[in-house]
Design a protein around this motif. Sequence first.
Motif, PDB file in Angstrom:
ATOM      1  N   THR A  97       0.866  -1.177   0.000  1.00  0.00           N
ATOM      2  CA  THR A  97       0.000   0.000   0.000  1.00  0.00           C
ATOM      3  C   THR A  97       0.901   1.224   0.000  1.00  0.00           C
ATOM      4  O   THR A  97       1.784   1.354   0.856  1.00  0.00           O
ATOM      5  CB  THR A  97      -0.929   0.013   1.228  1.00  0.00           C
ATOM      6  N   GLU A  98       0.717   2.089  -0.986  1.00  0.00           N
ATOM      7  CA  GLU A  98       1.595   3.252  -1.164  1.00  0.00           C
ATOM      8  C   GLU A  98       0.782   4.542  -1.175  1.00  0.00           C
ATOM      9  O   GLU A  98      -0.366   4.563  -1.641  1.00  0.00           O
ATOM     10  CB  GLU A  98       2.348   3.129  -2.500  1.00  0.00           C
ATOM     11  N   GLU A  99       1.403   5.609  -0.687  1.00  0.00           N
ATOM     12  CA  GLU A  99       0.780   6.925  -0.804  1.00  0.00           C
ATOM     13  C   GLU A  99       1.138   7.505  -2.166  1.00  0.00           C
ATOM     14  O   GLU A  99       2.312   7.575  -2.528  1.00  0.00           O
ATOM     15  CB  GLU A  99       1.277   7.857   0.305  1.00  0.00           C
ATOM     16  N   THR A 156       4.207   7.165  -6.734  1.00  0.00           N
ATOM     17  CA  THR A 156       4.636   6.766  -5.397  1.00  0.00           C
ATOM     18  C   THR A 156       5.839   7.617  -4.985  1.00  0.00           C
ATOM     19  O   THR A 156       6.431   8.320  -5.812  1.00  0.00           O
ATOM     20  CB  THR A 156       5.055   5.289  -5.378  1.00  0.00           C
ATOM     21  N   LYS A 178      -4.065   6.824  -0.486  1.00  0.00           N
ATOM     22  CA  LYS A 178      -3.454   5.512  -0.249  1.00  0.00           C
ATOM     23  C   LYS A 178      -4.042   4.520  -1.244  1.00  0.00           C
ATOM     24  O   LYS A 178      -5.271   4.410  -1.378  1.00  0.00           O
ATOM     25  CB  LYS A 178      -3.728   5.045   1.183  1.00  0.00           C
ATOM     26  N   LYS A 236      -3.576   0.433  -2.825  1.00  0.00           N
ATOM     27  CA  LYS A 236      -2.922  -0.882  -2.773  1.00  0.00           C
ATOM     28  C   LYS A 236      -2.566  -1.301  -4.184  1.00  0.00           C
ATOM     29  O   LYS A 236      -3.412  -1.332  -5.081  1.00  0.00           O
ATOM     30  CB  LYS A 236      -3.838  -1.927  -2.135  1.00  0.00           C
ATOM     31  N   GLU A 248      -7.688   2.777  -1.333  1.00  0.00           N
ATOM     32  CA  GLU A 248      -8.073   2.368   0.025  1.00  0.00           C
ATOM     33  C   GLU A 248      -8.808   3.514   0.709  1.00  0.00           C
ATOM     34  O   GLU A 248      -8.495   4.677   0.496  1.00  0.00           O
ATOM     35  CB  GLU A 248      -6.844   1.952   0.826  1.00  0.00           C
TER      36      GLU A 248
END
Length: 300
Positions: free
Chosen positions: A240-242, A260, A283, A285, A299
């Motif tokens: 999971t990345e911002e 990212t 956020k 995934k 998310e």
Amino acid sequence: YAKLQSDFSTFVTIQRGCNKRCSYCIVPYLRGPEKYRDTNDVLTEVKMAADKGVTEVMLLGQTVNAYKTPDADFAQLLTNVSEIEGIRRIRFTSPHPRHYTNELIDVLLNNPKVCHYAHIPLQSGSDPILKKMRRQHNIDQYMSVIEQLRSKDPYYGISTDIICGFVGETEADFAETLKVTELAQFDTAFMFIYSPRKGTESAKETEILTPEEKLERHTRLVDLQNAITLKRNEMMLGRTEELLVEKNSMRDDSELRGRTDNFKKVIFRPTNGRIIKPGEYVKVKLDDIRGWTIRGTLED
């Protein structure tokens, strides 16, 4: 002052010119020696941008990490920029392998606002060719930088520039380039076929390779790097990345594109009627790859 790249991201030039005199490059002759912009002037520009809503800044320079004024070196400048209210992401380009100090690496790995991505030109994997290019670094030094950045964060994004078929490059030299490319595991690479630039030192030399031989080497390198790029993208799946949302997807207006922290491009679709605008942080995934593109699910 520089024009904003967008409402949320901007470029800030901190250095002009170059002192390196690489044998194939015309830049030092066109732009002259390095000049570093006053630190307070840089910080004022970043603050003005942040006051307008900018959250991401890209610091620019020919050898950006050589930056040094009476007030700050590059490591200190990054720290100072990170303290400006509203700035969430700091990027920079292009650093030189020679100017990665211990202090700088410490800031890169431990300041949460400095993105885990760097474009570090390699040019060749052969020490004799690097010397001939006047690159001022060798492969041990180069790989030491990569290893330090990746030792704490295996996902640290690294891209590079590589020249194929440089004047005097033997098959053994090129084999070293393939070897280092494999070792370094670049996320992406800009791979060029050498062509002489009028007015440079290298242009005076007689070439030993035909255009067909250069192209054949370039093809081998591209094939190797494509496989590595895919592998590095696949490593991201399940995380999971911002993302900083940049714009709508070019192929489908109902989807959005973001980056990212380590500069991976990700496509995702807003869910539950949620309105998301460029400049927002979300956020996502990462759960799929289509071609070269990572896709993700938003998310809540």
